[in-house]
Scaffold this motif. Structure first.
Motif, PDB file in Angstrom:
ATOM      1  N   TRP A   1       4.278   7.160  -0.841  1.00 48.01           N
ATOM      2  CA  TRP A   1       5.440   6.428  -0.322  1.00 48.01           C
ATOM      3  C   TRP A   1       5.057   4.966  -0.070  1.00 48.01           C
ATOM      4  O   TRP A   1       4.105   4.670   0.652  1.00 48.01           O
ATOM      5  N   PRO A   2       5.797   4.014  -0.676  1.00 49.81           N
ATOM      6  CA  PRO A   2       5.404   2.602  -0.579  1.00 49.81           C
ATOM      7  C   PRO A   2       5.542   2.045   0.842  1.00 49.81           C
ATOM      8  O   PRO A   2       6.513   2.322   1.544  1.00 49.81           O
ATOM      9  N   VAL A   3       4.544   1.279   1.235  1.00 53.15           N
ATOM     10  CA  VAL A   3       4.520   0.649   2.558  1.00 53.15           C
ATOM     11  C   VAL A   3       4.053  -0.791   2.395  1.00 53.15           C
ATOM     12  O   VAL A   3       3.029  -1.040   1.753  1.00 53.15           O
ATOM     13  N   ASP A   4       4.808  -1.740   2.948  1.00 51.99           N
ATOM     14  CA  ASP A   4       4.364  -3.124   3.030  1.00 51.99           C
ATOM     15  C   ASP A   4       3.697  -3.301   4.381  1.00 51.99           C
ATOM     16  O   ASP A   4       4.348  -3.225   5.423  1.00 51.99           O
TER      17      ASP A   4
ATOM     18  N   THR B   1       0.861  -1.180   0.000  1.00 52.06           N
ATOM     19  CA  THR B   1       0.000   0.000   0.000  1.00 52.06           C
ATOM     20  C   THR B   1       0.904   1.238   0.000  1.00 52.06           C
ATOM     21  O   THR B   1       2.071   1.153  -0.345  1.00 52.06           O
ATOM     22  N   SER B   2       0.352   2.372   0.386  1.00 53.06           N
ATOM     23  CA  SER B   2       1.150   3.604   0.431  1.00 53.06           C
ATOM     24  C   SER B   2       0.820   4.371   1.713  1.00 53.06           C
ATOM     25  O   SER B   2      -0.209   4.128   2.356  1.00 53.06           O
TER      26      SER B   2
ATOM     27  N   ASP C   1      15.107  10.887   2.696  1.00 54.97           N
ATOM     28  CA  ASP C   1      16.075  11.967   2.490  1.00 54.97           C
ATOM     29  C   ASP C   1      16.576  11.968   1.046  1.00 54.97           C
ATOM     30  O   ASP C   1      16.720  13.025   0.426  1.00 54.97           O
ATOM     31  N   GLU C   2      16.835  10.786   0.520  1.00 57.77           N
ATOM     32  CA  GLU C   2      17.311  10.674  -0.862  1.00 57.77           C
ATOM     33  C   GLU C   2      16.244  11.113  -1.864  1.00 57.77           C
ATOM     34  O   GLU C   2      16.555  11.528  -2.979  1.00 57.77           O
ATOM     35  N   ALA C   3      14.966  11.017  -1.454  1.00 54.59           N
ATOM     36  CA  ALA C   3      13.871  11.400  -2.348  1.00 54.59           C
ATOM     37  C   ALA C   3      13.622  12.904  -2.357  1.00 54.59           C
ATOM     38  O   ALA C   3      12.843  13.406  -3.174  1.00 54.59           O
ATOM     39  N   GLY C   4      14.285  13.624  -1.449  1.00 56.40           N
ATOM     40  CA  GLY C   4      14.104  15.068  -1.378  1.00 56.40           C
ATOM     41  C   GLY C   4      14.605  15.779  -2.623  1.00 56.40           C
ATOM     42  O   GLY C   4      15.571  15.355  -3.247  1.00 56.40           O
ATOM     43  N   THR C   5      13.936  16.856  -2.994  1.00 54.74           N
ATOM     44  CA  THR C   5      14.338  17.646  -4.160  1.00 54.74           C
ATOM     45  C   THR C   5      14.432  19.119  -3.766  1.00 54.74           C
ATOM     46  O   THR C   5      13.865  19.542  -2.760  1.00 54.74           O
TER      47      THR C   5
ATOM     48  N   VAL D   1      10.626  16.891   0.699  1.00 51.91           N
ATOM     49  CA  VAL D   1       9.709  15.960   0.054  1.00 51.91           C
ATOM     50  C   VAL D   1       8.316  16.581   0.085  1.00 51.91           C
ATOM     51  O   VAL D   1       7.922  17.195   1.086  1.00 51.91           O
ATOM     52  N   ASP D   2       7.600  16.447  -1.007  1.00 50.83           N
ATOM     53  CA  ASP D   2       6.279  17.071  -1.104  1.00 50.83           C
ATOM     54  C   ASP D   2       5.178  16.089  -0.695  1.00 50.83           C
ATOM     55  O   ASP D   2       5.424  14.915  -0.400  1.00 50.83           O
ATOM     56  N   LYS D   3       3.941  16.580  -0.700  1.00 47.83           N
ATOM     57  CA  LYS D   3       2.813  15.764  -0.254  1.00 47.83           C
ATOM     58  C   LYS D   3       2.610  14.558  -1.167  1.00 47.83           C
ATOM     59  O   LYS D   3       2.301  13.459  -0.693  1.00 47.83           O
ATOM     60  N   LYS D   4       2.785  14.738  -2.461  1.00 44.12           N
ATOM     61  CA  LYS D   4       2.598  13.639  -3.405  1.00 44.12           C
ATOM     62  C   LYS D   4       3.568  12.505  -3.110  1.00 44.12           C
ATOM     63  O   LYS D   4       3.197  11.331  -3.110  1.00 44.12           O
TER      64      LYS D   4
END
Length: 518
Positions: free
Chosen positions: A137-140, A12-13, A118-122, A129-132
């Protein structure tokens, strides 16, 4: 297989298991440090490990987290997370998360994801990191009961690693205490007592330092440069009784270099520093050319005094006690001049015994320094161990799965229903509107609840059945409800202007705190 989900888990996310509340900086006009209003969490500076330690407040909060919510750093230092122990205003550097799964499971999941987040930050100036990104964000997701077992196991293992870490953190103080014990024994005669007995020697005479020193000299007061020919050693370069060659400054002045050049065997004494550090001493062994700055005194020893012996003596408990006794205290710093330094009394045994004392000190220090290195390495391993625990916890390797438990797919469907219905209890708690509102097609509160974000006032009124050609009788009930909601603080109203300050329109949204109205 690595990518295969454990039994009963589902992909899920984050946005499907938690309500995201992206922070928004409050107006600076209403921000203060005197405790007026809600504490403000703006970013990583307001975190103290896993606690919130806010120092600013706002009397006009924008986005608000409630007790039990998670607060996540999403800007600059990305990934720090803590539980909200009360209501906080959320600044633009954080996001609030209301969890619909086991809260501590999500807390640990965010910790486990911190590096990747942190790596996903732009962004060029401040990465964020933005709301989208957060929403997707993937979650198992494991079953609800397994989440609890994972949390319990992580809590237990983290408690053990914390206990080990606390013990390791106490070792540096023990090491320093041990070193001071060795130095104390070295200069009260106990360290080499057996050696003296073996060599039929008596105790050493106690002399003033000036009796066994050739010269005391102050360093240069000239300004140094970031680059140059020769390093200028300063008080910050004396660390733990040794010279540290980091953070150097330089000179290229030939007169300065000639006058203040150091020679192997020179002892450098820090004459001006804080009350705790004044008097620290190091030996220059000629490893590279250098001169010395004005807050240092260079000591040249006579043939009766070994420079390494003097260095250890000045750094010993007796040397430190003397410095504390004779220092002159000023504003934020203390001073010991060359005259006071010359009056220091120390035991001066034969050169042979001085060599033996230095040998035994360095032998003991070599062992204890190795222990310090091992301690530092172990501390790093603890950090890696904790991350490994989290990694196993969120791949299904930490606890056993139970096929009899309700699987996560059913849990996720239930969460989806809860999140969709989450606004419904709010409506029961909001104030009732006047009887005439029955004539409206829809209530304003319903429109704003469905929007769940900013909506223009014109569009909101339109959805309430108030069009361009609406009569006063049709418009008035909507305005009555609007005034009622605004008066009681259940909505926010914001005026949108163009670059010239001209008003374009008003927009409205439900205030976060209305979720908890009573």
């Amino acid at each position: 297989m690595i990518n295969e989900l454990p039994n009963g888990w589902v992909k899920t996310s984050l946005g499907k298991i938690a309500q995201l509340n992206m922070g928004q900086s409050p107006d600076g006009e209403f921000t203060n440090t005197n405790g007026d209003g809600l504490p403000l969490v703006g970013g990583a500076a307001d975190f103290d490990n896993d606690k919130i330690k806010s120092s600013r407040f706002t009397s006009k909060p924008t986005k608000v987290s409630e007790e039990g919510d998670l607060i996540l750093c999403i800007r600059a230092t990305i990934g720090k997370v803590a539980f909200s122990d009360q209501s906080y205003c959320l600044g633009r550097g954080v996001a609030g998360l209301q969890s619909f799964v086991e809260p501590r499971w999500l807390y640990y999941k965010l910790q486990e994801s911190a590096k990747k987040l942190d790596e996903a930050g732009t962004g060029s100036t401040f990465r964020q990191v933005d709301k989208k990104t957060l929403d997707e964000w993937p979650v198992d997701l494991p079953p609800a009961e397994e989440q609890k077992r994972i949390v319990s196991k992580i809590d237990t293992l983290f408690a053990r690693s914390k206990s080990v870490n606390d013990n390791l953190n106490s070792i540096p103080k023990l090491i320093e205490k041990y070193k001071q014990g060795i130095l104390g024994a070295a200069f009260d005669g106990n360290l080499t007592r057996a050696w003296r007995d073996l060599n039929n020697l008596s105790s050493a005479p106690v002399l003033k330092l000036q009796a066994v020193v050739l010269d005391f000299a102050y360093g240069t007061s000239s300004k140094s440069s970031p680059v140059g020919e020769i390093p200028v050693l300063r008080m910050g370069n004396i660390q733990d009784g040794k010279l540290n060659w980091d953070k150097l400054v330089y000179t290229s002045d030939p007169k300065e270099i000639k006058k203040y050049a150091l020679s192997a065997g020179d002892v450098l004494f820090n004459r001006t520093n804080s009350a705790e550090l004044v008097g620290k001493t190091a030996l220059f062994d000629g490893e590279q050319e250098a001169i010395y700055a004005g807050y240092l005194i260079r000591i040249k020893c006579s043939e009766h005094l070994l420079p390494s012996y003097l260095t250890y003596c000045l750094n010993s408990p007796a040397g430190k006690a003397y410095c504390q006794r004779v220092k002159s205290d000023g504003i934020n710093q203390s001073n010991i001049n060359a005259k006071k330094l010359a009056a220091f009394q120390l035991p001066v045994p034969s050169i042979a015994e001085q060599i033996e004392i230095v040998r035994q000190i360095e032998l003991a220090f070599e062992w204890i320094n190795h222990l310090a290195y091992e301690t530092s390495s172990a501390n790093k391993l603890i950090s890696h161990l904790n991350q490994a625990i989290l990694s196993k916890g969120f791949t299904g390797e930490l606890v056993k799965q139970n096929p009899k438990e309700v699987n996560a797919k059913a849990l996720l469907e239930n969460i989806s229903r809860q999140m969709k219905a989450h606004v419904q209890p709010i409506r029961k708690k909001l104030p009732s509107v006047k009887q005439e509102n029955k004539s409206m097609n829809r209530k304003l509160i319903d429109v704003l609840s469905d929007a769940n974000d900013w909506i223009s006032a014109q569009e909101a009124f339109k959805l309430c059945g108030v069009g361009k050609n609406a009569t006063t009788e049709e418009i008035e009930p909507v305005y009555a409800e609007l005034r009622s909601l605004d008066h009681q603080g259940y909505i926010e109203i914001e005026t949108i202007r163009d670059t010239n300050g001209k008003k374009l329109f008003d927009q409205i949204k439900l205030n976060k705190k209305s979720d908890h109205a009573s």
